[in-house]
Design a protein around this motif. Structure first.
Motif, short mmCIF file in Angstrom:
data_model
loop_
_atom_site.label_atom_id
_atom_site.label_comp_id
_atom_site.label_asym_id
_atom_site.label_seq_id
_atom_site.Cartn_x
_atom_site.Cartn_y
_atom_site.Cartn_z
N MET A 13 -17.23 -4.06 -4.33
CA MET A 13 -16.70 -5.15 -5.14
C MET A 13 -15.22 -5.01 -5.48
O MET A 13 -14.74 -5.53 -6.48
N GLY A 14 -14.50 -4.29 -4.63
CA GLY A 14 -13.07 -4.14 -4.82
C GLY A 14 -12.65 -2.92 -5.61
O GLY A 14 -11.44 -2.68 -5.78
N TYR A 15 -13.61 -2.12 -6.10
CA TYR A 15 -13.26 -0.93 -6.86
C TYR A 15 -12.72 0.17 -5.94
O TYR A 15 -12.86 0.10 -4.71
N ALA A 16 -12.13 1.18 -6.54
CA ALA A 16 -11.41 2.20 -5.78
C ALA A 16 -12.34 3.30 -5.28
O ALA A 16 -12.14 4.48 -5.55
N THR A 17 -13.35 2.95 -4.53
CA THR A 17 -14.24 3.94 -3.93
C THR A 17 -13.54 4.62 -2.76
O THR A 17 -12.50 4.16 -2.26
N ALA A 18 -14.14 5.70 -2.28
CA ALA A 18 -13.57 6.41 -1.14
C ALA A 18 -13.50 5.50 0.08
O ALA A 18 -12.50 5.49 0.82
N ARG A 19 -14.55 4.72 0.31
CA ARG A 19 -14.54 3.82 1.47
C ARG A 19 -13.41 2.80 1.36
O ARG A 19 -12.72 2.52 2.34
N HIS A 20 -13.22 2.25 0.18
CA HIS A 20 -12.18 1.24 0.00
C HIS A 20 -10.80 1.85 0.21
O HIS A 20 -9.93 1.27 0.88
N ARG A 21 -10.55 3.01 -0.37
CA ARG A 21 -9.25 3.65 -0.23
C ARG A 21 -8.97 4.01 1.24
O ARG A 21 -7.83 3.87 1.71
N ILE B 36 -7.95 0.88 3.03
CA ILE B 36 -6.58 0.49 2.68
C ILE B 36 -5.59 1.35 3.46
O ILE B 36 -4.58 0.85 3.99
N THR B 37 -5.86 2.64 3.54
CA THR B 37 -4.98 3.53 4.30
C THR B 37 -4.94 3.13 5.78
O THR B 37 -3.89 3.16 6.43
N THR B 38 -6.10 2.73 6.30
CA THR B 38 -6.20 2.39 7.74
C THR B 38 -5.61 1.02 8.05
O THR B 38 -4.86 0.86 9.02
N TYR B 39 -5.95 0.03 7.24
CA TYR B 39 -5.61 -1.36 7.58
C TYR B 39 -4.51 -1.96 6.71
O TYR B 39 -4.00 -3.04 7.01
N GLY B 40 -4.18 -1.30 5.61
CA GLY B 40 -3.21 -1.88 4.69
C GLY B 40 -3.89 -2.82 3.70
O GLY B 40 -5.11 -2.97 3.68
N ALA B 41 -3.08 -3.44 2.88
CA ALA B 41 -3.60 -4.37 1.86
C ALA B 41 -3.75 -5.77 2.45
O ALA B 41 -3.00 -6.16 3.33
N VAL B 42 -4.73 -6.50 1.92
CA VAL B 42 -4.93 -7.89 2.33
C VAL B 42 -4.16 -8.79 1.37
O VAL B 42 -4.42 -8.80 0.17
N ALA B 43 -3.23 -9.55 1.90
CA ALA B 43 -2.44 -10.45 1.06
C ALA B 43 -3.35 -11.42 0.34
O ALA B 43 -4.31 -11.95 0.90
N ARG B 44 -3.08 -11.62 -0.93
CA ARG B 44 -3.78 -12.55 -1.81
C ARG B 44 -5.13 -12.03 -2.28
O ARG B 44 -5.75 -12.65 -3.14
N TRP B 45 -5.61 -10.94 -1.71
CA TRP B 45 -6.86 -10.35 -2.16
C TRP B 45 -6.62 -9.06 -2.94
O TRP B 45 -7.25 -8.85 -3.97
N SER C 297 0.28 -4.96 -7.45
CA SER C 297 0.91 -4.27 -8.59
C SER C 297 0.15 -3.02 -8.99
O SER C 297 0.64 -2.23 -9.81
N PHE C 298 -1.05 -2.81 -8.43
CA PHE C 298 -1.85 -1.64 -8.75
C PHE C 298 -1.51 -0.50 -7.79
O PHE C 298 -1.10 -0.71 -6.66
N ALA C 299 -1.69 0.75 -8.26
CA ALA C 299 -1.68 1.88 -7.34
C ALA C 299 -2.95 1.75 -6.47
O ALA C 299 -3.98 1.27 -6.96
N PRO C 300 -2.94 2.12 -5.18
CA PRO C 300 -1.89 2.85 -4.48
C PRO C 300 -0.83 1.98 -3.83
O PRO C 300 0.03 2.48 -3.15
N PHE C 301 -0.89 0.65 -4.03
CA PHE C 301 0.03 -0.23 -3.32
C PHE C 301 1.48 -0.02 -3.76
O PHE C 301 2.40 -0.16 -2.96
N ARG C 302 1.68 0.32 -5.01
CA ARG C 302 3.05 0.60 -5.48
C ARG C 302 3.65 1.80 -4.77
O ARG C 302 4.86 1.98 -4.75
N ASN C 303 2.77 2.63 -4.18
CA ASN C 303 3.23 3.85 -3.52
C ASN C 303 3.46 3.65 -2.02
O ASN C 303 3.53 4.61 -1.27
N GLY C 304 3.50 2.38 -1.58
CA GLY C 304 3.95 2.14 -0.22
C GLY C 304 2.93 1.62 0.76
O GLY C 304 3.21 1.55 1.95
N ALA C 305 1.72 1.23 0.31
CA ALA C 305 0.75 0.68 1.26
C ALA C 305 1.25 -0.67 1.77
O ALA C 305 1.76 -1.49 1.02
N ALA C 306 1.10 -0.90 3.06
CA ALA C 306 1.57 -2.15 3.66
C ALA C 306 0.58 -3.26 3.42
O ALA C 306 -0.60 -3.04 3.25
#
Length: 231
Positions: A186-194, A197-206, A210-219
Motif C-alpha cells: 500500500m505504498g509503505y516503505a517495505t523492503a520490496r518497495h524500497r 524504487i532503487t531498481t525502477y526509480g520513482a513513479v511521477a504523480r504516485w 518530498s519524502f526520503a529516499p527521493f530527496r537523496n537522489g532517486a530518479a
C-alpha cells in the motif's frame, strides 16, 4: 519478595476501545449531528492521504468498531459495509502525492479531513478529529482527540472508511503498474518497495518526491512480503 497488590481501587478505568460517550455528551449540549474524522496514509512513500467523515446513527452503531489498524482486512471490509448501510452520512476525500509534496503531510492530512467533512450530505454541529489538531476551515466547531480512533466510535468508523478506500486505491495502482507491489504494501516503505524504487526509480504523480529516499537522489519514472501487511 513478591510485590503485594494494592488494596485501593484504581483512580480511573483504562479504556482501550472506542465508545459513544463523546458523541452523547455533544448531543446533550445540543451539538448534533456529530461527525468523526480520520485519515489513512500519512506514512507511505507513495499514494494519496485519504480522509473520511462519518456521522453514525446512534440507534444503529455497527458492531466491532475500532482503530482500523487493530482490525484484520476481513474485519475492516465487513464493518465498512455495515457503516455504509447504517450511517447517516459518509464522505471521503484525498490529497494526492503532488499535493502532499506542495505542502507537507500534516497540512495535507488536515486538508483531506476538511474536504471530507464538507462532503457530508448533512451539516454536522461538531467534528471529532483524530490527532492533536483540528483541521482549519471547518464549517462547524471541532475537537481534537489524541488516539481518537480508540476512544470515539465515530472516529473509529472514519478510520475504517479511510483505510479501506485508500487500500482500494493503492490496489488499483498495483493493477496499473505491477513492478512496485502497491497492492501488497500500500505504498509503505517495505523492503520490496524500497528495492523497486532503487531498481525502477520513482513513479511521477504516485510517489511522494518530498519524502526520503527521493530527496537523496532517486530518479523519477513515468507510470506504466513483505513486512507489515500494513495495517
Amino acid at each position: 519478595m513478591a510485590r503485594q497488590r494494592p488494596d485501593s481501587p484504581p483512580l480511573f478505568e483504562i479504556v482501550d476501545y472506542p465508545d459513544f460517550s463523546f458523541e452523547k455528551r455533544a448531543i446533550a449540549r445540543g451539538q448534533w449531528p456529530v461527525a468523526g474524522l480520520d485519515e489513512a496514509g500519512r506514512g507511505p512513500l507513495a499514494g494519496p492521504v485519504v480522509a473520511a467523515a462519518v456521522v453514525l446513527d446512534p440507534a444503529r452503531i455497527p458492531d466491532g468498531l475500532d482503530d482500523s489498524k487493530r482490525l484484520t482486512l476481513a474485519q475492516r471490509e465487513q464493518i465498512f459495509s455495515q457503516i455504509l448501510a447504517t450511517a447517516l452520512g459518509v464522505s471521503m476525500a484525498s490529497v494526492c502525492a503532488e499535493g502532499i509534496d506542495r505542502s507537507d503531510i500534516r497540512k495535507a492530512s488536515l486538508e483531506a479531513m476538511r474536504r471530507a467533512l464538507c462532503g457530508l450530505p448533512l451539516a454536522p454541529k461538531l467534528a471529532l478529529a483524530d490527532g492533536r489538531d483540528v483541521p482549519p476551515g471547518l464549517p462547524c466547531p471541532g475537537e481534537a482527540l489524541v488516539k481518537g480512533d480508540r476512544r470515539s466510535q465515530s472516529i473509529a468508523a472514519a478510520s475504517i472508511v479511510a483505510k479501506v478506500m485508500r487500500d482500494r486505491m493503492m490496489t488499483g495502482c498495483g493493477n496499473v503498474d505491477a513492478r512496485y507491489g502497491f497492492e501488497i504494501h500500500m505504498g509503505y516503505a517495505t523492503a520490496r518497495h524500497r528495492t523497486a524504487i532503487t531498481t525502477y526509480g520513482a513513479v511521477a504523480r504516485w510517489h511522494r518526491i518530498s519524502f526520503a529516499p527521493f530527496r537523496n537522489g532517486a530518479a523519477e519514472n513515468t507510470p506504466s512480503e513483505d513486512e507489515e501487511q500494513i495495517l
